[in-house]
Design a protein around this motif. Structure first.
Motif, PDB file in Angstrom:
ATOM      1  N   HIS A  94       0.867  -1.171   0.000  1.00  0.00           N
ATOM      2  CA  HIS A  94       0.000   0.000   0.000  1.00  0.00           C
ATOM      3  C   HIS A  94       0.910   1.229   0.000  1.00  0.00           C
ATOM      4  O   HIS A  94       1.675   1.426   0.946  1.00  0.00           O
ATOM      5  CB  HIS A  94      -0.900   0.011   1.238  1.00  0.00           C
ATOM      6  CG  HIS A  94      -1.859  -1.128   1.296  1.00  0.00           C
ATOM      7  ND1 HIS A  94      -3.150  -1.040   0.827  1.00  0.00           N
ATOM      8  CD2 HIS A  94      -1.711  -2.398   1.742  1.00  0.00           C
ATOM      9  CE1 HIS A  94      -3.762  -2.202   0.994  1.00  0.00           C
ATOM     10  NE2 HIS A  94      -2.910  -3.042   1.543  1.00  0.00           N
ATOM     11  N   VAL A 118      -1.444  -1.499  -4.147  1.00  0.00           N
ATOM     12  CA  VAL A 118      -2.570  -0.576  -4.100  1.00  0.00           C
ATOM     13  C   VAL A 118      -1.989   0.822  -3.936  1.00  0.00           C
ATOM     14  O   VAL A 118      -1.278   1.085  -2.957  1.00  0.00           O
ATOM     15  CB  VAL A 118      -3.518  -0.892  -2.928  1.00  0.00           C
ATOM     16  CG1 VAL A 118      -4.675   0.103  -2.889  1.00  0.00           C
ATOM     17  CG2 VAL A 118      -4.030  -2.318  -3.016  1.00  0.00           C
ATOM     18  N   TYR A 137      -0.130   3.659   4.829  1.00  0.00           N
ATOM     19  CA  TYR A 137       0.696   3.260   3.692  1.00  0.00           C
ATOM     20  C   TYR A 137       1.977   2.599   4.181  1.00  0.00           C
ATOM     21  O   TYR A 137       2.478   2.899   5.272  1.00  0.00           O
ATOM     22  CB  TYR A 137       1.063   4.472   2.827  1.00  0.00           C
ATOM     23  CG  TYR A 137      -0.123   5.273   2.358  1.00  0.00           C
ATOM     24  CD1 TYR A 137      -1.072   4.719   1.506  1.00  0.00           C
ATOM     25  CD2 TYR A 137      -0.315   6.587   2.779  1.00  0.00           C
ATOM     26  CE1 TYR A 137      -2.170   5.452   1.084  1.00  0.00           C
ATOM     27  CE2 TYR A 137      -1.408   7.328   2.364  1.00  0.00           C
ATOM     28  CZ  TYR A 137      -2.331   6.752   1.518  1.00  0.00           C
ATOM     29  OH  TYR A 137      -3.412   7.465   1.098  1.00  0.00           O
TER      30      TYR A 137
END
Length: 284
Positions: A94, A118, A137
């Motif tokens: 992420h 992602v 993240y």
């Protein structure tokens, strides 16, 4: 070492209160469960139960063992869950990026790593770093090195902004240009460009920006159209058509160094991916 299945049987006996109920819950015979309890008692080397003609119950030794057995089984479950989460976490990435070029470069290399990536394209760098610190993240791609002792930064690559104009445009006479030279111009611009949008709107407040959302449509209009538009030395649009001229923007703000930013504690987790991304960018 007591096998985990024996500890589970011991706990089932304690939880249900009788050997018969525990045997039913465990889907084994009562004699088999009785043998397991005797085996545990033999392994410990101390009596664990009070036995009468019709009932078997835990003595103080047995209750102490139950307490430890619960801790051991809880820790085993925690261990297995942690490893599974780690395995799942390591197969996903992420990340957020301040600009599309470094985002696309990471997505390309993540696919080669068989990582499910992602990504999020953001213009607010301060918020992006805050979200990184809050574990939203795994990585962030920023345009500066954050001043935070929990974070580390590794240079990725540089990207420089240019303006591309038709040869017959009034700006085509310049070999270099400033943001001020673009004042009042009609400029075609793609919406999804991260922090670059805020930069050009701040530096050229009087420009008339013609916004487009679709990347393919933008490419077609920019290639054939009459309006100036921004390109960089990284994007595919950096190659000028025969009837176009690419003009460097001679300002420090037009050149940006991107950095991988991550928590120091996660350096080893993403080190190989970062190095692969950096090596790939150097080859281009």
């Amino acid at each position: 070492m007591i096998d985990s299945y024996l500890l589970e049987q011991l706990l089932a006996f304690y939880r249900t209160g009788t050997l018969s109920a525990a045997a039913e819950e465990l889907h084994i015979s009562q004699p088999a469960l009785s043998q397991s309890m005797k085996k545990i008692e033999s392994m410990i080397g101390a009596p664990l139960f009070n036995r009468s003609q019709n009932k078997t119950s835990f003595n103080e030794n047995g209750l102490l063992l139950v307490d430890y057995a619960q801790k051991v089984t809880d820790l085993q479950k925690e261990m297995i869950d942690a490893v599974r989460r780690q395995a799942n976490y390591s197969s996903k990435l992420h990340f957020a990026s301040i600009a599309p070029a470094p985002r696309d470069a990471v997505l390309e290399q993540a696919a080669a790593f068989r990582l499910e990536a992602v990504s999020k394209l953001l213009a607010d760098e301060k918020q992006m770093i805050a979200d990184l610190l809050n574990d939203k993240y795994d990585l962030a791609i920023a345009s500066r090195i954050p001043d935070n002792r929990l974070l580390a930064a590794v240079p990725f690559f540089d990207e420089t902004l240019y303006i591309q104009v038709p040869l017959e445009h009034s700006l085509a006479k310049y070999d270099t240009i400033s943001f001020a030279d673009l004042a009042g111009q009609n400029i075609l611009i793609l919406m999804d460009i991260g922090f670059w949008m805020d930069l050009v709107k701040t530096e050229i407040p009087s420009a008339n920006f013609l916004y487009m959302e679709d990347n393919q449509a933008f490419t077609e209009v920019a290639s054939a159209g009459e309006f100036p538009h921004f390109v960089t030395d990284i994007t595919d649009l950096g190659r000028a058509a025969e009837h176009k001229k690419i003009i460097p923007i001679r300002e420090d703000k037009a050149k940006v160094t991107f950095y991988f930013v991550f928590k120091k504690e996660n350096r080893l987790k993403w080190d190989k991916l970062i190095e692969r991304c950096r090596s790939a960018s150097e080859r281009k």
